[in-house]
Scaffold this active site. Structure first.
Site, mmCIF file in Angstrom:
data_model
loop_
_atom_site.group_PDB
_atom_site.id
_atom_site.type_symbol
_atom_site.label_atom_id
_atom_site.label_comp_id
_atom_site.label_asym_id
_atom_site.label_seq_id
_atom_site.Cartn_x
_atom_site.Cartn_y
_atom_site.Cartn_z
ATOM 1 N N SER A 119 0.823 -1.215 0.000
ATOM 2 C CA SER A 119 0.000 0.000 0.000
ATOM 3 C C SER A 119 0.852 1.257 0.000
ATOM 4 O O SER A 119 0.323 2.341 -0.183
ATOM 5 C CB SER A 119 -0.958 0.055 1.195
ATOM 6 O OG SER A 119 -0.788 -0.982 2.073
ATOM 7 N N GLU A 152 -6.400 -1.164 -7.742
ATOM 8 C CA GLU A 152 -5.531 -0.153 -8.357
ATOM 9 C C GLU A 152 -4.369 -0.910 -8.994
ATOM 10 O O GLU A 152 -3.671 -1.663 -8.304
ATOM 11 C CB GLU A 152 -4.958 0.777 -7.279
ATOM 12 C CG GLU A 152 -5.791 1.981 -6.945
ATOM 13 C CD GLU A 152 -5.107 2.902 -5.930
ATOM 14 O OE1 GLU A 152 -5.151 4.109 -6.130
ATOM 15 O OE2 GLU A 152 -4.542 2.401 -4.941
HETATM 16 N N1 NAD Z 1 -4.825 -4.809 5.488
HETATM 17 C C1 NAD Z 1 -5.208 -3.912 4.606
HETATM 18 O O1 NAD Z 1 -6.232 -3.212 4.783
HETATM 19 C C2 NAD Z 1 -4.425 -3.732 3.332
HETATM 20 C C3 NAD Z 1 -5.054 -3.117 2.219
HETATM 21 C C4 NAD Z 1 -4.334 -3.009 1.016
HETATM 22 C C5 NAD Z 1 -3.031 -3.480 0.939
HETATM 23 N N2 NAD Z 1 -2.443 -4.048 2.035
HETATM 24 C C6 NAD Z 1 -1.064 -4.556 1.882
HETATM 25 O O2 NAD Z 1 -1.121 -5.975 1.739
HETATM 26 C C7 NAD Z 1 0.071 -6.558 2.283
HETATM 27 C C8 NAD Z 1 -0.311 -7.600 3.314
HETATM 28 O O3 NAD Z 1 -1.029 -6.969 4.359
HETATM 29 P P1 NAD Z 1 -1.977 -7.798 5.348
HETATM 30 O O4 NAD Z 1 -2.877 -6.805 5.964
HETATM 31 O O5 NAD Z 1 -2.515 -8.993 4.651
HETATM 32 O O6 NAD Z 1 -0.889 -8.270 6.426
HETATM 33 P P2 NAD Z 1 -0.995 -9.506 7.440
HETATM 34 O O7 NAD Z 1 -0.079 -9.178 8.559
HETATM 35 O O8 NAD Z 1 -2.411 -9.857 7.728
HETATM 36 O O9 NAD Z 1 -0.369 -10.725 6.598
HETATM 37 C C9 NAD Z 1 0.961 -10.756 6.161
HETATM 38 C C10 NAD Z 1 1.379 -12.208 6.036
HETATM 39 O O10 NAD Z 1 2.671 -12.255 5.406
HETATM 40 C C11 NAD Z 1 3.366 -13.329 5.978
HETATM 41 N N3 NAD Z 1 4.797 -13.233 5.691
HETATM 42 C C12 NAD Z 1 5.731 -12.437 6.272
HETATM 43 N N4 NAD Z 1 6.943 -12.686 5.731
HETATM 44 C C13 NAD Z 1 6.769 -13.651 4.793
HETATM 45 C C14 NAD Z 1 7.645 -14.322 3.888
HETATM 46 N N5 NAD Z 1 8.945 -14.067 3.872
HETATM 47 N N6 NAD Z 1 7.118 -15.248 3.046
HETATM 48 C C15 NAD Z 1 5.798 -15.530 3.064
HETATM 49 N N7 NAD Z 1 4.927 -14.923 3.894
HETATM 50 C C16 NAD Z 1 5.403 -13.994 4.747
HETATM 51 C C17 NAD Z 1 3.023 -13.237 7.460
HETATM 52 O O11 NAD Z 1 3.319 -14.451 8.133
HETATM 53 C C18 NAD Z 1 1.531 -12.919 7.403
HETATM 54 O O12 NAD Z 1 0.732 -14.089 7.408
HETATM 55 C C19 NAD Z 1 0.898 -5.398 2.823
HETATM 56 O O13 NAD Z 1 1.830 -5.010 1.845
HETATM 57 C C20 NAD Z 1 -0.150 -4.310 3.046
HETATM 58 O O14 NAD Z 1 0.378 -3.003 2.987
HETATM 59 C C21 NAD Z 1 -3.112 -4.197 3.210
#
Ligand code: NAD
Length: 282
Positions: A119, A152
């Site tokens: 993001s 996006e």
């Molecule tokens: N949560 C939101 O509202 C939102 C919205 C849009 C974009 N995002 C983006 O999406 C991405 C994920 O966010 P999220 O909210 O799902 O986070 P989250 O913390 O729920 O999940 C992240 C996952 O990544 C895993 N992970 C970490 N290192 C890893 C690796 N080396 N290999 C494989 N898996 C690994 C973690 O164990 C975890 O399960 C981020 O870049 C975030 O900015 C989040």
């Protein structure tokens, strides 16, 4: 190239949501995370979400079984070799993402597109750590992925038109509406949304209206489903502040200065719903 299998790195909030959207649309998924517990939790979240859709009569039991049958989970990146496109949806941390992208770049075939769901991190910067900057792109889904219609698509400086078109077609196959955006801090939606929230804090701080009236004004006057201050409580005031600080630093423009009231509330630990109190008390 028709995309048959999508690889997903990260089985968290966004990863499992993207997995569900793909599987329901008939696309095979390989979802990896760092631990068996994380992938199983991701899979359980998908199953529970599909159950809710069955209750609402939007899906049948047979649809659920078929969708779950399309999702393979693993803790090994090797399983991603069958994917035509891999979406990185791991923790929002630049170092972690660079490590993952380098690892993917080495093992995936040269025709495979790599997308990131970041993001806030620059797509052009992430593309540059791979040997496939032309086949690298941002695919920014919104939370909760199965419900939110927007994707996006962020084109980095070196992203090719073919990559953009393939990812746009994939988003449409998922039933989403893609918008094409050039790489810049906050992309488009958060670039507009978060300064609007910041402005709502200025209005509150200046005592122009109560929090309830500011939110009612934006809901009823602009047809927003939720007012900006209530939304700030949902997103987290600390997240809103961090985003404004990034814009201020990256654009060097004082119009992005965070509202002092927002800073004060974060300093006081009033982070929103997650801390029990923000603008409102929960
Ligand atoms: N949560 C939101 O509202 C939102 C919205 C849009 C974009 N995002 C983006 O999406 C991405 C994920 O966010 P999220 O909210 O799902 O986070 P989250 O913390 O729920 O999940 C992240 C996952 O990544 C895993 N992970 C970490 N290192 C890893 C690796 N080396 N290999 C494989 N898996 C690994 C973690 O164990 C975890 O399960 C981020 O870049 C975030 O900015 C989040």
């Amino acid at each position: 190239m028709a995309i048959q299998t999508v690889g997903i790195v990260g089985a968290g909030t966004m990863g499992n949501g993207i997995a569900q959207a793909c599987a329901v649309s008939g696309i095979n998924v390989v979802m990896v995370d760092i631990s068996e517990a994380a992938v199983q939790k991701g899979l359980a979240t998908v199953a529970a979400s599909l159950d809710r859709l069955i209750k609402k009569e939007k899906l049948t039991e047979a649809d659920k079984t078929a969708a779950l049958g399309r999702i393979q989970v693993s803790t090994s990146y090797d399983e991603l070799k069958s994917a035509n496109l891999v979406i990185e949806a791991a923790t929002e941390n630049q170092e972690i993402k660079i490590k993952i992208l380098k690892q993917l770049d080495e093992m995936l075939g040269s025709d495979v597109i790599v997308a990131t769901n970041t993001s806030s991190i620059s797509i052009t910067q992430l593309a540059a750590v791979t040997g496939r900057a032309d086949r690298f792109i941002g695919m920014h889904f919104f939370n909760p992925v199965p419900m939110m219609a927007l994707v996006e698509i962020i084109v980095g400086l070196q992203t090719s038109d073919a990559t953009r078109d393939a990812v746009k077609a994939l988003a449409e196959r998922l039933g989403k509406t893609p918008i094409i955006v050039k790489n810049a801090p906050g992309f488009v939606v958060n670039r507009i949304l978060v300064p609007m929230i910041n402005e709502a804090f200025f209005v509150l701080a200046e005592g122009l209206a109560s929090a309830e009236d500011i939110d009612a004004g934006m809901k009823l006057g602009c047809n927003q489903p939720i007012g900006p201050l209530a939304l700030a409580d949902m997103i987290g005031l600390d997240v809103c502040l961090a985003v404004m600080e990034v814009y201020l630093k990256e654009f060097g423009d004082s119009k992005y200065r965070p509202c002092p009231l927002l800073k004060e509330m974060v300093a006081a630990g009033r982070l929103g719903r997650k801390s029990g109190a923000g603008v409102y008390t929960y």
